[in-house]
Design an enzyme around this catalytic site. Structure first.
Site, short mmCIF file in Angstrom:
data_model
loop_
_atom_site.label_atom_id
_atom_site.label_comp_id
_atom_site.label_asym_id
_atom_site.label_seq_id
_atom_site.Cartn_x
_atom_site.Cartn_y
_atom_site.Cartn_z
N ARG A 85 12.47 -14.98 -8.53
CA ARG A 85 13.58 -14.05 -8.71
C ARG A 85 14.26 -14.37 -10.02
O ARG A 85 14.56 -15.54 -10.29
CB ARG A 85 14.58 -14.21 -7.55
CG ARG A 85 15.70 -13.20 -7.56
CD ARG A 85 16.73 -13.48 -6.47
NE ARG A 85 17.83 -14.28 -6.99
CZ ARG A 85 19.03 -14.40 -6.40
NH1 ARG A 85 19.26 -13.79 -5.25
NH2 ARG A 85 19.98 -15.13 -6.92
N TYR B 234 26.20 -11.71 -11.20
CA TYR B 234 25.71 -12.34 -9.97
C TYR B 234 24.45 -13.17 -10.23
O TYR B 234 23.56 -12.74 -10.97
CB TYR B 234 25.39 -11.29 -8.90
CG TYR B 234 24.56 -11.90 -7.80
CD1 TYR B 234 25.17 -12.71 -6.84
CD2 TYR B 234 23.18 -11.76 -7.78
CE1 TYR B 234 24.41 -13.35 -5.88
CE2 TYR B 234 22.42 -12.40 -6.82
CZ TYR B 234 23.04 -13.18 -5.87
OH TYR B 234 22.29 -13.82 -4.93
N ASP C 92 17.75 -9.31 -7.63
CA ASP C 92 18.79 -9.00 -6.64
C ASP C 92 19.93 -8.25 -7.34
O ASP C 92 20.58 -8.80 -8.24
CB ASP C 92 19.31 -10.31 -6.03
CG ASP C 92 20.15 -10.09 -4.78
OD1 ASP C 92 20.58 -8.94 -4.55
OD2 ASP C 92 20.39 -11.06 -4.06
N HIS D 183 22.53 -7.15 -5.66
CA HIS D 183 23.71 -7.63 -4.94
C HIS D 183 24.76 -6.55 -4.71
O HIS D 183 25.94 -6.73 -4.98
CB HIS D 183 24.32 -8.85 -5.64
CG HIS D 183 24.68 -9.95 -4.69
ND1 HIS D 183 25.97 -10.27 -4.38
CD2 HIS D 183 23.91 -10.78 -3.96
CE1 HIS D 183 25.99 -11.27 -3.51
NE2 HIS D 183 24.75 -11.60 -3.23
N GLU E 171 16.37 -5.91 -4.73
CA GLU E 171 17.10 -6.25 -3.50
C GLU E 171 18.52 -5.69 -3.50
O GLU E 171 19.18 -5.70 -4.54
CB GLU E 171 17.14 -7.78 -3.40
CG GLU E 171 17.94 -8.33 -2.24
CD GLU E 171 17.95 -9.85 -2.25
OE1 GLU E 171 17.03 -10.46 -2.87
OE2 GLU E 171 18.87 -10.42 -1.68
N GLU F 22 20.19 -8.90 4.06
CA GLU F 22 20.66 -10.28 4.27
C GLU F 22 22.01 -10.33 4.97
O GLU F 22 22.34 -11.34 5.57
CB GLU F 22 20.69 -11.06 2.95
CG GLU F 22 21.73 -10.58 1.97
CD GLU F 22 21.68 -11.35 0.65
OE1 GLU F 22 20.58 -11.65 0.18
OE2 GLU F 22 22.76 -11.63 0.11
N ARG G 147 15.40 -8.10 5.15
CA ARG G 147 15.92 -9.43 4.80
C ARG G 147 16.74 -10.08 5.90
O ARG G 147 17.18 -11.23 5.76
CB ARG G 147 16.82 -9.31 3.56
CG ARG G 147 16.13 -8.72 2.36
CD ARG G 147 15.77 -9.72 1.31
NE ARG G 147 16.88 -10.52 0.87
CZ ARG G 147 16.79 -11.83 0.62
NH1 ARG G 147 15.65 -12.47 0.80
NH2 ARG G 147 17.84 -12.51 0.20
N GLU H 27 12.46 -16.32 1.05
CA GLU H 27 13.29 -16.85 -0.03
C GLU H 27 13.44 -18.36 0.16
O GLU H 27 13.64 -18.84 1.26
CB GLU H 27 14.68 -16.19 0.01
CG GLU H 27 15.59 -16.67 -1.10
CD GLU H 27 16.95 -15.97 -1.10
OE1 GLU H 27 17.31 -15.35 -0.09
OE2 GLU H 27 17.65 -16.06 -2.13
N TRP I 265 31.01 -7.74 -4.65
CA TRP I 265 30.46 -8.93 -5.28
C TRP I 265 28.99 -9.04 -4.94
O TRP I 265 28.56 -8.72 -3.85
CB TRP I 265 31.18 -10.19 -4.80
CG TRP I 265 30.50 -11.40 -5.39
CD1 TRP I 265 30.57 -11.81 -6.68
CD2 TRP I 265 29.62 -12.31 -4.73
NE1 TRP I 265 29.77 -12.92 -6.87
CE2 TRP I 265 29.19 -13.24 -5.67
CE3 TRP I 265 29.18 -12.41 -3.40
CZ2 TRP I 265 28.30 -14.28 -5.36
CZ3 TRP I 265 28.31 -13.44 -3.09
CH2 TRP I 265 27.87 -14.36 -4.07
O1 EZ4 Z 1 24.79 -14.19 -2.32
O2 EZ4 Z 1 23.81 -16.20 0.46
O3 EZ4 Z 1 19.55 -13.24 -2.07
N1 EZ4 Z 1 20.40 -14.04 -1.95
C1 EZ4 Z 1 21.72 -13.81 -1.99
C2 EZ4 Z 1 22.60 -14.98 -1.71
C3 EZ4 Z 1 24.00 -14.58 -1.23
C4 EZ4 Z 1 24.64 -15.75 -0.56
C5 EZ4 Z 1 26.00 -15.37 0.00
O4 EZ4 Z 1 26.53 -16.42 0.75
O5 EZ4 Z 1 22.13 -12.70 -2.22
O6 EZ4 Z 1 22.68 -15.81 -2.84
CO CO Z 2 20.56 -11.30 -1.94
#
Ligand code: EZ4
Ligand code: CO
Length: 402
Positions: free
Chosen positions: A147, A159, A210, A212, A236, A262, A283, A339, A402
């Protein structure tokens, strides 16, 4: 086999972990991860005040019945606190069942479907050059899937950019760190990052990214399309997924594979995403989505639609979660990838484990149960330390994801 005791252990060997330990009258015990990053104490209270009293005296072999008791019996269903607590009980009971049988949990699930578990690691850097160099280091370490996250010119605190090389820890203070987000800068930057990485290392390594939760669906469609030449393994969390229909719009615009889930804690969070084939990888993972017992249902649904697993495995998921996840990964027919963000040596010492990394894969041995233990004396040396995840705002001050 009766449950005689259940205790919650909180430890902070660099970051907070919550672990449930269940003991039985036969001397066999099991552990399960209950860590919910930034909201740890809520799960501790849920377990100690509302779950542990229900467990004492019950037959530890009745995993499914105890799961149903905790899910239906609470009346208030789902949610991250409840489902993390249920997960911890579920995994601890699977651990006990495996130890009692003398078998790793994957044997109880139906046996191994593969010899080893493909993982992806995390390359990151302050800019394109640093990130490209980090990808090279991960290739040298043997990773087959990586990643890549990078700092972006004009974006304060993008991020996924860590402070160390192998470890990435976003929860850093008792109050959230504020970061600034700029979507236009990001959309222009991300294709340049992946062009640079493919240019240097070719097409032989799998690349992941990611987002995010930062984009709207139409922006996510644009990003996916602009990344198509670099053939990502997945993109992701391209947009928040409370509204599962939103992913239809993304799908209309790109064939970049999508991974989401996730932060999910139930099959109902992803039922439409899966049944409409709006994602490629799910995820949702053991610690936040109801344990092995519930993940088995999610994976079964996913298998019908050729959606594969790609469990969350950041450092805020403890080695106890990783042990359970790897046993699941060894068995699950529709496995995709796992992961793997390395834990620090301090964390590894608190949680002795049987899995190990070699040549891009995690390997399990025949250790009964989940193959992970907790050293309680060492854990006690690292008391809880309040920490929260960062937040993100736009430049005008508006709260963002975030
Ligand atoms: O930001 O688990 O793909 N992984 C992620 C993680 C999340 C954290 C949040 O606690 O997006 O790094
Ligand atoms: Co993630």
């Amino acid at each position: 086999m009766k449950i005689t005791a259940a205790r919650v252990i909180v430890t902070c060997p660099g970051r907070n972990f919550v672990t449930l330990k269940i003991e039985t009258d036969q001397g066999v015990y099991g552990i399960g991860d209950a860590t919910l990053n930034g909201r740890e104490k809520a799960v501790v209270a849920y377990l100690e005040d509302h779950v542990v009293p229900l467990l004492i005296g019950r037959d530890a072999s009745r995993i499914e019945d105890i799961w149903q008791l905790l899910y239906r019996g609470a009346y208030w269903r789902r949610g991250p606190i409840t489902m993390s607590a249920i997960s911890a009980v579920d995994v601890a009971l699977w651990d006990i069942k495996g130890k009692a049988a003398g078998m790793p949990v994957y044997q109880l699930l139906g046996g191994a479907s593969r010899d080893k578990v493909l993982v992806y690691g995390h390359a990151n850097g302050a800019d394109i050059e640093e990130t490209a160099d980090a990808v090279g280091r991960y290739i040298d370490l043997g990773y087959k899937a990586i990643r890549a996250q990078s700092g972006i010119p004009g974006v304060k605190g993008a991020y996924g950019v860590g402070r160390g090389d192998l470890y990435y820890e976003p929860a850093d203070d008792a109050l959230p760190t504020e970061t600034l987000w700029n979507t236009s800068a990001y959309l222009d930057f991300a294709p340049k990052l992946f062009a640079r990485i493919r240019d240097e290392y070719g097409m032989g390594v799998e690349l992941l990214h990611d987002v995010h939760h930062r984009l709207t669906p139409i922006e996510a469609g644009r990003l996916g399309k602009s990344l198509e030449p670099y053939r990502l393994f997945w993109m992701e969390d391209c947009t928040p997924a409370e509204n599962q229909e939103a992913l239809r719009l993304v799908r209309q615009h790109t064939v970049t594979p999508l991974a989401i889930g996730e932060i999910f804690n139930s099959i109902h969070d992803c039922r439409q995403l899966i049944s409409e084939q709006l994602i490629d990888y799910i995820r949702a993972t053991i610690v936040h989505a109801g344990g092995i017992t519930h993940l088995r249902q999610i994976a079964g649904l996913a298998a019908l639609y050729q959606v594969r697993t790609g469990f969350h495995g950041a450092t805020d998921l403890s080695p106890a979660c990783m042990g359970a996840a790897l046993n699941f990964d060894m068995w699950v027919p529709n496995f995709g990838i796992q992961e793997y963000m390395r834990h620090t040596p301090e964390t590894d010492a608190v949680f002795p484990h049987s899995y190990h990394f070699d040549d891009g894969y995690l390997h399990l041995d025949d250790t009964p149960g989940i193959g992970v233990d907790i050293d309680e004396q060492l854990a006690a040396k690292y008391p809880y330390s309040p920490k929260q995840l960062p937040i993100a705002r736009l430049e005008d001050g508006t709260m963002w994801n975030w």
